[in-house]
Design a protein around this motif. Structure first.
Motif, PDB file in Angstrom:
ATOM      1  N   ASP A   4       0.811  -1.216   0.000  1.00 49.91           N
ATOM      2  CA  ASP A   4       0.000   0.000   0.000  1.00 49.91           C
ATOM      3  C   ASP A   4       0.850   1.274   0.000  1.00 49.91           C
ATOM      4  O   ASP A   4       0.308   2.377  -0.066  1.00 49.91           O
ATOM      5  CB  ASP A   4      -0.926   0.004   1.218  1.00 49.91           C
ATOM      6  CG  ASP A   4      -1.941  -1.123   1.153  1.00 49.91           C
ATOM      7  OD1 ASP A   4      -2.539  -1.324   0.084  1.00 49.91           O
ATOM      8  OD2 ASP A   4      -2.118  -1.825   2.172  1.00 49.91           O
ATOM      9  N   ARG A   5       2.159   1.119   0.066  1.00 46.86           N
ATOM     10  CA  ARG A   5       3.056   2.276   0.013  1.00 46.86           C
ATOM     11  C   ARG A   5       3.257   2.696  -1.439  1.00 46.86           C
ATOM     12  O   ARG A   5       3.407   1.864  -2.321  1.00 46.86           O
ATOM     13  CB  ARG A   5       4.388   1.913   0.646  1.00 46.86           C
ATOM     14  CG  ARG A   5       5.430   3.018   0.557  1.00 46.86           C
ATOM     15  CD  ARG A   5       6.655   2.676   1.365  1.00 46.86           C
ATOM     16  NE  ARG A   5       7.688   3.699   1.237  1.00 46.86           N
ATOM     17  CZ  ARG A   5       8.699   3.832   2.058  1.00 46.86           C
ATOM     18  NH1 ARG A   5       8.831   3.000   3.091  1.00 46.86           N
ATOM     19  NH2 ARG A   5       9.610   4.784   1.880  1.00 46.86           N
ATOM     20  N   ARG A   6       3.298   3.979  -1.682  1.00 47.13           N
ATOM     21  CA  ARG A   6       3.545   4.481  -3.035  1.00 47.13           C
ATOM     22  C   ARG A   6       4.920   4.034  -3.503  1.00 47.13           C
ATOM     23  O   ARG A   6       5.905   4.118  -2.766  1.00 47.13           O
ATOM     24  CB  ARG A   6       3.473   6.009  -3.070  1.00 47.13           C
ATOM     25  CG  ARG A   6       3.833   6.603  -4.431  1.00 47.13           C
ATOM     26  CD  ARG A   6       3.656   8.106  -4.449  1.00 47.13           C
ATOM     27  NE  ARG A   6       4.094   8.673  -5.718  1.00 47.13           N
ATOM     28  CZ  ARG A   6       5.275   9.197  -5.918  1.00 47.13           C
ATOM     29  NH1 ARG A   6       6.163   9.243  -4.945  1.00 47.13           N
ATOM     30  NH2 ARG A   6       5.598   9.703  -7.110  1.00 47.13           N
ATOM     31  N   ALA A   7       4.992   3.560  -4.733  1.00 45.21           N
ATOM     32  CA  ALA A   7       6.262   3.112  -5.294  1.00 45.21           C
ATOM     33  C   ALA A   7       6.320   3.510  -6.763  1.00 45.21           C
ATOM     34  O   ALA A   7       5.312   3.435  -7.473  1.00 45.21           O
ATOM     35  CB  ALA A   7       6.402   1.607  -5.156  1.00 45.21           C
ATOM     36  N   ARG A   8       7.491   3.919  -7.195  1.00 46.17           N
ATOM     37  CA  ARG A   8       7.646   4.289  -8.601  1.00 46.17           C
ATOM     38  C   ARG A   8       8.865   3.585  -9.171  1.00 46.17           C
ATOM     39  O   ARG A   8       9.876   3.398  -8.487  1.00 46.17           O
ATOM     40  CB  ARG A   8       7.795   5.806  -8.763  1.00 46.17           C
ATOM     41  CG  ARG A   8       9.045   6.379  -8.106  1.00 46.17           C
ATOM     42  CD  ARG A   8       9.048   7.888  -8.144  1.00 46.17           C
ATOM     43  NE  ARG A   8      10.236   8.432  -7.481  1.00 46.17           N
ATOM     44  CZ  ARG A   8      10.363   9.706  -7.119  1.00 46.17           C
ATOM     45  NH1 ARG A   8       9.380  10.570  -7.351  1.00 46.17           N
ATOM     46  NH2 ARG A   8      11.476  10.125  -6.529  1.00 46.17           N
ATOM     47  N   GLY A  47       2.619   4.521  -7.865  1.00 52.79           N
ATOM     48  CA  GLY A  47       1.465   4.369  -6.991  1.00 52.79           C
ATOM     49  C   GLY A  47       1.596   3.124  -6.147  1.00 52.79           C
ATOM     50  O   GLY A  47       2.602   2.411  -6.214  1.00 52.79           O
ATOM     51  N   PRO A  48       0.603   2.827  -5.326  1.00 54.27           N
ATOM     52  CA  PRO A  48       0.650   1.601  -4.521  1.00 54.27           C
ATOM     53  C   PRO A  48       0.755   0.374  -5.416  1.00 54.27           C
ATOM     54  O   PRO A  48       0.198   0.332  -6.516  1.00 54.27           O
ATOM     55  CB  PRO A  48      -0.688   1.626  -3.765  1.00 54.27           C
ATOM     56  CG  PRO A  48      -1.116   3.059  -3.776  1.00 54.27           C
ATOM     57  CD  PRO A  48      -0.620   3.621  -5.065  1.00 54.27           C
ATOM     58  N   LEU A  49       1.440  -0.656  -4.929  1.00 57.62           N
ATOM     59  CA  LEU A  49       1.663  -1.864  -5.719  1.00 57.62           C
ATOM     60  C   LEU A  49       0.532  -2.885  -5.587  1.00 57.62           C
ATOM     61  O   LEU A  49       0.496  -3.854  -6.342  1.00 57.62           O
ATOM     62  CB  LEU A  49       2.973  -2.526  -5.298  1.00 57.62           C
ATOM     63  CG  LEU A  49       4.246  -1.792  -5.712  1.00 57.62           C
ATOM     64  CD1 LEU A  49       5.437  -2.362  -4.959  1.00 57.62           C
ATOM     65  CD2 LEU A  49       4.468  -1.894  -7.212  1.00 57.62           C
ATOM     66  N   PHE A  79      12.053  -0.554  -3.993  1.00 57.08           N
ATOM     67  CA  PHE A  79      12.876  -1.157  -2.955  1.00 57.08           C
ATOM     68  C   PHE A  79      12.531  -0.615  -1.567  1.00 57.08           C
ATOM     69  O   PHE A  79      12.672  -1.318  -0.563  1.00 57.08           O
ATOM     70  CB  PHE A  79      14.356  -0.936  -3.239  1.00 57.08           C
ATOM     71  CG  PHE A  79      14.796  -1.473  -4.574  1.00 57.08           C
ATOM     72  CD1 PHE A  79      14.465  -2.763  -4.960  1.00 57.08           C
ATOM     73  CD2 PHE A  79      15.529  -0.685  -5.453  1.00 57.08           C
ATOM     74  CE1 PHE A  79      14.861  -3.265  -6.188  1.00 57.08           C
ATOM     75  CE2 PHE A  79      15.933  -1.181  -6.684  1.00 57.08           C
ATOM     76  CZ  PHE A  79      15.597  -2.469  -7.057  1.00 57.08           C
ATOM     77  N   ALA A  80      12.064   0.646  -1.511  1.00 57.92           N
ATOM     78  CA  ALA A  80      11.702   1.241  -0.223  1.00 57.92           C
ATOM     79  C   ALA A  80      10.459   0.585   0.375  1.00 57.92           C
ATOM     80  O   ALA A  80      10.209   0.716   1.574  1.00 57.92           O
ATOM     81  CB  ALA A  80      11.485   2.747  -0.390  1.00 57.92           C
ATOM     82  N   ALA A  81       9.690  -0.107  -0.451  1.00 59.64           N
ATOM     83  CA  ALA A  81       8.491  -0.790   0.048  1.00 59.64           C
ATOM     84  C   ALA A  81       8.805  -2.173   0.603  1.00 59.64           C
ATOM     85  O   ALA A  81       7.933  -2.816   1.204  1.00 59.64           O
ATOM     86  CB  ALA A  81       7.455  -0.902  -1.080  1.00 59.64           C
ATOM     87  N   LEU A  82      10.043  -2.657   0.404  1.00 61.82           N
ATOM     88  CA  LEU A  82      10.432  -3.972   0.902  1.00 61.82           C
ATOM     89  C   LEU A  82      10.765  -3.918   2.389  1.00 61.82           C
ATOM     90  O   LEU A  82      11.154  -2.871   2.921  1.00 61.82           O
ATOM     91  CB  LEU A  82      11.648  -4.485   0.121  1.00 61.82           C
ATOM     92  CG  LEU A  82      11.420  -4.802  -1.354  1.00 61.82           C
ATOM     93  CD1 LEU A  82      12.760  -5.011  -2.051  1.00 61.82           C
ATOM     94  CD2 LEU A  82      10.536  -6.032  -1.511  1.00 61.82           C
TER      95      LEU A  82
END
Length: 321
Positions: A4-8, A47-49, A79-82
């Motif tokens: 649910d974290r924004r990722a690009r 956006g969220p994954l 990578f910041a969402a891991l």
């Protein structure tokens, strides 16, 4: 992984050749700058994954590492969402392998762990360096299944279920269910009323039950012969099956007896507007068997490419539908 974290990132989505169009249709409203490949898509994600992770038509996703340091250090990157610390490995990518390993460890604090990684750096022929994301592999998104030797791959199963066009409340049957991959996929992707599976081997009947129970998919699985189904005439709305190809399972000689008998059963049990989706690589025999089965016709064929195989999914309907 925090979906649910924004990722690009620029992502590579890998799929089975033959499923690319279905993947494109699913993500074209979610992402930007999409490029097709024979084995997948590259696209810009921002956006969220979670919406991406819910898509069933790709087997794995990777970040395109056009700039390794920029991508690894992006606070809004994938990578910041891991989960931290990021555990990684670097595949044999050439002379830069060890420099990449040291850079990711020393500058970004990632942990080099070849046995338990969430990022695998490798090289793609078209995109160059890429980083596969472990939590976005199909089994991590939808769960592991016990598999038979010739089980339908999950992506192919998803395409077959889509081709079946299962409507809520319909009766769906797999007459050659094996370990139940198609049944699980049908139960998760659609809303069948009654889901039934049959197989000649007790070991696969039990495996299918275990897979279905683990996914909480209501289904009745029993020992049964696809050439003589224990079902009333005109009682089935949709039928899906991965037929014996005559290679790893069965033989061409066996298929010359099985296919005509199975297709007669398909004609018998399908309702007037019923639909069957059948996968095989014994294509000539299958097409000839359909032509010789009064009341059935092939309305669509989708060819897939798998290692050492090029099976097709055939959509079969009644001639009167």
């Amino acid at each position: 992984m925090d979906l649910d974290r924004r990722a690009r990132a620029r992502l590579l989505l890998r799929t089975t050749p033959g499923a690319v169009d279905y993947l494109f249709e699913e993500v074209r409203h979610l992402a930007g700058d999409i490029t097709r490949r024979p084995d997948g898509l590259t696209l810009d994600w921002d956006g969220p994954l979670r919406p991406l992770a819910d898509v069933r038509y790709f087997s794995g996703a990777a970040v395109v590492l056009d700039d390794v340091e920029a991508r690894a250090g992006d606070p809004d990157g994938v990578f910041a969402a891991l989960d931290a610390p990021v555990r990684f490995r670097v595949a044999p990518v050439g002379e830069e392998r060890w420099d990449l390993r040291d850079l990711l460890s020393e500058k970004f604090g990632w942990v080099n762990d070849a046995g338990d990684w969430s990022v695998n750096v490798e090289r793609d022929e078209r995109e160059g360096l890429i980083a596969e994301i472990g939590p976005l592999f199909y089994p991590r998104r939808f769960g592991e299944l016990t598999r038979a030797p010739a089980s339908t791959t999950p992506v192919v199963a998803a395409v077959m279920v889509r081709l079946a066009k299962i409507e809520p409340g319909q009766t769906v049957v797999d007459p050659c269910c094996g370990a139940g991959t198609l049944l699980v996929t049908a139960g998760q992707m659609a809303e069948p009323g009654e889901l039934l599976g049959f197989d000649l081997m007790d070991r696969w009947v039990e495996a299918a039950r275990e897979n279905l129970d683990a996914r909480r998919v209501p289904c009745v699985v029993a020992r049964g012969d696809a050439a003589a189904l224990p079902l009333p005439d005109g009682s089935v709305d949709r039928l899906v099956a991965n037929l014996p190809f005559g290679k790893r399972v069965g033989s061409h000689a066996g298929n010359t007896r099985l296919y005509p008998a199975l297709l007669r059963e398909v004609r018998r049990v399908l309702r007037g507007k019923g639909r069957a989706v059948l996968l095989t690589e014994d294509k000539r025999l299958f097409r000839e068997s359909v032509q010789r089965t009064h009341g059935l016709r092939v309305v669509k064929e989708i060819e897939f490419t798998r290692p050492g195989a090029h099976p097709s999914a055939y959509v079969v309907t009644s001639r009167r539908s």
